[in-house]
Write a protein that holds these residues in place. Structure first.
Motif, mmCIF file in Angstrom:
data_model
loop_
_atom_site.group_PDB
_atom_site.id
_atom_site.type_symbol
_atom_site.label_atom_id
_atom_site.label_comp_id
_atom_site.label_asym_id
_atom_site.label_seq_id
_atom_site.Cartn_x
_atom_site.Cartn_y
_atom_site.Cartn_z
ATOM 1 N N PRO A 147 71.991 -0.557 28.201
ATOM 2 C CA PRO A 147 71.293 -0.516 29.496
ATOM 3 C C PRO A 147 69.964 0.214 29.404
ATOM 4 C CG PRO A 147 73.132 1.033 29.461
ATOM 5 C CD PRO A 147 73.209 0.264 28.188
ATOM 6 N N ILE A 148 68.949 -0.404 29.932
ATOM 7 C CA ILE A 148 67.635 0.233 30.040
ATOM 8 C C ILE A 148 67.099 -0.090 31.423
ATOM 9 C CG2 ILE A 148 67.140 0.112 27.580
ATOM 10 C CD1 ILE A 148 65.450 -2.328 28.111
ATOM 11 N N LEU A 149 65.947 0.482 31.752
ATOM 12 C CA LEU A 149 65.371 0.230 33.077
ATOM 13 C C LEU A 149 64.604 -1.089 33.077
ATOM 14 C CD1 LEU A 149 64.059 3.773 33.945
ATOM 15 C CD2 LEU A 149 66.225 2.715 34.572
ATOM 16 N N ILE A 150 64.524 -1.684 34.244
ATOM 17 C CA ILE A 150 63.864 -2.984 34.369
ATOM 18 C C ILE A 150 62.398 -2.917 33.946
ATOM 19 C CG2 ILE A 150 62.948 -4.587 36.084
ATOM 20 C CD1 ILE A 150 65.500 -4.938 37.252
ATOM 21 N N GLU A 151 61.758 -1.788 34.301
ATOM 22 C CA GLU A 151 60.317 -1.737 34.022
ATOM 23 C C GLU A 151 60.012 -1.347 32.585
ATOM 24 O OE1 GLU A 151 61.739 0.204 36.321
ATOM 25 O OE2 GLU A 151 61.179 2.291 36.034
ATOM 26 N N ASN A 152 61.064 -1.004 31.782
ATOM 27 C CA ASN A 152 60.790 -0.610 30.406
ATOM 28 C C ASN A 152 60.283 -1.786 29.596
ATOM 29 O OD1 ASN A 152 63.606 1.633 30.269
ATOM 30 N ND2 ASN A 152 61.461 2.066 30.640
ATOM 31 N N ARG A 153 59.175 -1.581 28.891
ATOM 32 C CA ARG A 153 58.640 -2.629 28.046
ATOM 33 C C ARG A 153 59.299 -2.614 26.669
ATOM 34 N NH1 ARG A 153 53.793 -4.442 29.132
ATOM 35 N NH2 ARG A 153 54.282 -5.894 27.460
ATOM 36 N N PHE A 154 59.823 -1.478 26.262
ATOM 37 C CA PHE A 154 60.523 -1.375 24.982
ATOM 38 C C PHE A 154 61.861 -0.689 25.230
ATOM 39 C CE2 PHE A 154 57.253 -2.608 21.954
ATOM 40 C CZ PHE A 154 56.111 -2.537 22.730
ATOM 41 N N CYS A 155 62.836 -0.958 24.367
ATOM 42 C CA CYS A 155 64.176 -0.399 24.546
ATOM 43 C C CYS A 155 64.236 0.996 23.938
ATOM 44 C CB CYS A 155 65.193 -1.316 23.864
ATOM 45 S SG CYS A 155 66.837 -0.602 23.759
ATOM 46 N N ARG A 156 64.820 1.949 24.701
ATOM 47 C CA ARG A 156 64.897 3.321 24.209
ATOM 48 C C ARG A 156 65.854 3.455 23.024
ATOM 49 N NH1 ARG A 156 67.412 6.857 27.805
ATOM 50 N NH2 ARG A 156 68.828 5.148 28.226
ATOM 51 N N HIS A 157 66.768 2.477 22.915
ATOM 52 C CA HIS A 157 67.811 2.628 21.907
ATOM 53 C C HIS A 157 67.450 1.936 20.601
ATOM 54 C CE1 HIS A 157 70.231 4.001 25.285
ATOM 55 N NE2 HIS A 157 69.827 2.927 25.921
ATOM 56 N N CYS A 158 66.817 0.769 20.680
ATOM 57 C CA CYS A 158 66.538 0.027 19.453
ATOM 58 C C CYS A 158 65.061 -0.289 19.275
ATOM 59 C CB CYS A 158 67.331 -1.277 19.422
ATOM 60 S SG CYS A 158 66.692 -2.525 20.560
ATOM 61 N N GLY A 159 64.231 -0.005 20.234
ATOM 62 C CA GLY A 159 62.785 -0.158 20.063
ATOM 63 C C GLY A 159 62.241 -1.554 20.226
ATOM 64 N N SER A 160 63.091 -2.578 20.502
ATOM 65 C CA SER A 160 62.507 -3.930 20.552
ATOM 66 C C SER A 160 61.754 -4.154 21.854
ATOM 67 C CB SER A 160 63.560 -5.015 20.395
ATOM 68 O OG SER A 160 64.824 -4.485 20.386
ATOM 69 N N ALA A 161 60.745 -4.994 21.719
ATOM 70 C CA ALA A 161 59.927 -5.356 22.876
ATOM 71 C C ALA A 161 60.746 -6.226 23.814
ATOM 72 C CB ALA A 161 58.682 -6.096 22.413
ATOM 73 N N GLN A 162 60.525 -6.068 25.101
ATOM 74 C CA GLN A 162 61.311 -6.780 26.101
ATOM 75 C C GLN A 162 60.601 -7.994 26.663
ATOM 76 O OE1 GLN A 162 64.561 -5.937 26.790
ATOM 77 N NE2 GLN A 162 64.136 -4.647 25.024
ATOM 78 N N ASN A 163 59.430 -8.311 26.142
ATOM 79 C CA ASN A 163 58.657 -9.412 26.703
ATOM 80 C C ASN A 163 58.387 -10.477 25.659
ATOM 81 O OD1 ASN A 163 57.018 -7.921 25.121
ATOM 82 N ND2 ASN A 163 55.357 -7.732 26.583
ATOM 83 N N ILE A 164 59.418 -10.801 24.879
ATOM 84 C CA ILE A 164 59.235 -11.776 23.788
ATOM 85 C C ILE A 164 58.798 -13.123 24.359
ATOM 86 C CG2 ILE A 164 60.303 -12.839 21.805
ATOM 87 C CD1 ILE A 164 60.713 -10.101 21.350
ATOM 88 N N ASP A 165 59.420 -13.524 25.491
ATOM 89 C CA ASP A 165 59.106 -14.848 26.054
ATOM 90 C C ASP A 165 57.630 -14.974 26.338
ATOM 91 O OD1 ASP A 165 62.192 -14.825 27.919
ATOM 92 O OD2 ASP A 165 61.721 -15.545 25.907
ATOM 93 N N ALA A 166 57.071 -13.902 26.887
ATOM 94 C CA ALA A 166 55.641 -13.968 27.223
ATOM 95 C C ALA A 166 54.820 -14.208 25.969
ATOM 96 C CB ALA A 166 55.216 -12.674 27.898
ATOM 97 N N GLY A 167 55.235 -13.596 24.860
ATOM 98 C CA GLY A 167 54.466 -13.759 23.633
ATOM 99 C C GLY A 167 54.447 -15.197 23.155
ATOM 100 N N GLN A 168 55.609 -15.860 23.271
ATOM 101 C CA GLN A 168 55.639 -17.244 22.808
ATOM 102 C C GLN A 168 54.798 -18.124 23.708
ATOM 103 O OE1 GLN A 168 59.784 -18.009 22.709
ATOM 104 N NE2 GLN A 168 60.045 -17.185 20.653
ATOM 105 N N ALA A 169 54.785 -17.801 25.003
ATOM 106 C CA ALA A 169 53.981 -18.607 25.923
ATOM 107 C C ALA A 169 52.512 -18.527 25.543
ATOM 108 C CB ALA A 169 54.188 -18.132 27.350
ATOM 109 N N ASP A 170 52.080 -17.350 25.033
ATOM 110 C CA ASP A 170 50.676 -17.204 24.668
ATOM 111 C C ASP A 170 50.277 -18.210 23.609
ATOM 112 O OD1 ASP A 170 50.518 -13.606 25.047
ATOM 113 O OD2 ASP A 170 49.880 -15.223 26.357
#
Lengths: 258, 180
Positions: A22-45
């Motif tokens: 569990p992390i917060l909705i507004e978090n861009r990265f995960c506190r536990h594993c460090g992965s970015a939470q906006n992968i989909d946006a990157g592929q759209a680019d």
């Protein structure tokens, strides 16, 4: 120093897309594993450049044909004009159908309302009258002659029908298919709504290769794009465009016969 | 879930990469992904990658700005050549028309140049489209003009394309770095 403790408040929590903690909705990265939470946006680019390229190709085809048709005297015959109109129509249909999955929803008319239709068509007709009067005034003030669509076809048998078909019906259908259909949909994948509306209107306006007409082509393009986005269908704008051009035809035909 | 009554309250520290306040109990910074509890090698590597991306972002922003400035230059050149053709040309009825056209174009390019400060991608695309149309019109009515200033034309087109690609890249990097 109020650190954010994990309350059991589901409205502010989500699960990390990678480790499911569990992390917060507004978090861009995960506190536990460090992965970015906006992968989909990157592929759209990655798709954005492709979308822009497609719009550019559509624009270039149209621009070359319009430039040749408008400015080389050899091609200013009815036969060539019809050829070019058909060519442009084929291009619009091709690009629209090439992205059929994205675009097919535009051909449905689930929110048909006779009231809305009449209102939109009414706006288009009023706009057409206004523009015609302004253009007439400009023509009288600055030039000795005006452009007449009917005169172009008048020498043919069925001149009136040809005028109505090629000035009112064809542009309404195929310009909408191409600009408010294919092009606007592509642009909406790259830009936010307002930018996409403006760019489609601007490209539509300059395609007509007439500087003086820009003053009404740009607003008209903006209006059509806005209605298309608002109603999520092409049919309202097809009717509006037809009403606009048809009014111009009727005014010309009426002036010439009276 | 941690038993919050017995664990020590997390202290607030600053992330070593983005300097946002984070808890020292977190393994990674939730703002930028920096490995707070990682080895020194991991942390150095992360910072190095982040710096590289920031440099790329700088370069992309520069290319975008350049494309926007090109629009100003084109506006100026259109204005000047409009005046030039008007005053240097013979007295014809078409002279005023040409001047009006050039003034309208100058206004359009200038407007787009100003818009590029706020919305660079949209402005550059519109400017490039307008430039393409003008080029086509000139090419079709006066084919000899295709070659005039061909170096400039290629340069402008190149800057526009670079600007569009860089604007897309800049947005992508900004999302990766979680800045702006």
């Amino acid at each position: 120093m109020n650190s954010i403790t994990l309350e059991d408040d589901l409205t502010v929590q989500k699960l990390c897309s990678n480790c499911n903690e569990p992390i917060l909705i507004e978090n861009r990265f995960c506190r536990h594993c460090g992965s970015a939470q906006n992968i989909d946006a990157g592929q759209a680019d990655g798709q954005k450049w492709n979308n822009i390229k497609q719009v550019a190709i559509f624009f270039s085809f149209n621009a070359v044909i319009c430039a040749i048709a408008c400015y080389i005297n050899y091609f200013k015959t009815v036969e060539w004009s019809i050829t070019f109109d058909v060519l442009l129509a084929i291009i619009a249909v091709t690009f629209f159908c090439d992205n059929w999955a994205q675009n097919k929803f535009l051909l449905s008319w689930s929110n048909f309302s006779i009231l809305k239709l009449l209102a939109y068509v009414g706006i288009a007709v009023i706009g057409s009258f206004t523009v015609s009067f302004i253009i007439d005034w400009i023509n009288q003030a600055l030039f000795s002659e005006g452009l007449s669509y009917y005169a172009f076809y008048a020498t043919r048998s069925y001149g009136k029908e040809l005028t109505i078909f090629f000035v009112a019906i064809m542009p309404a259908l195929f310009e909408e298919l191409g600009y408010r259909g294919f092009m606007l949909q592509k642009l909406l994948h790259v830009f936010d709504k307002n930018q996409a509306i403006f760019i489609s209107a601007f490209l539509f306006a300059i395609m007509h290769m007439s500087f003086i007409s820009l003053f009404w082509l740009i607003p008209f393009g903006l209006l059509l794009a806005y209605v298309r986005v608002k109603e999520n269908t092409l049919w309202y704008v097809v009717c509006m465009h037809f009403a606009f051009n048809f009014t111009v035809c009727i005014m010309e035909l009426y002036k010439l016969t009276s | 879930m941690d038993d919050l009554t017995t664990a020590t309250t997390p202290t607030s520290i600053f992330c070593g990469a983005c300097y946002k306040r984070v808890n020292d109990t977190d393994a990674f910074c939730d703002n930028c992904g920096y490995p707070l509890k990682g080895s020194e090698k991991d942390q150095d590597y992360f910072i190095a990658v982040r710096n590289a991306k920031e440099i790329d972002l700088e370069a992309a922003n520069k290319a975008v700005k350049k494309a926007g400035n090109i629009l100003y230059w084109i506006a100026g050149a259109t204005f000047l050549s409009g005046l030039l053709f008007y005053f240097a040309g013979k007295d014809q009825a078409g002279q005023v028309d040409l001047l009006i056209v050039n003034l309208i174009l100058t206004g359009l390019y200038a407007g787009l140049a100003v818009w590029s400060q706020k919305k660079p991608l949209a402005a550059i695309i519109s400017g490039a489209a307008l430039y393409a149309i003008i080029f086509l019109l000139n090419a079709v009515t006066n084919p000899a003009s295709i070659a005039t200033g061909i170096i400039f034309k290629i340069f402008f087109i190149g800057c526009f394309i670079k600007g569009i690609k860089s604007a897309i890249d800049a947005e992508k990097i900004k999302k990766e770095l979680n800045v702006e």
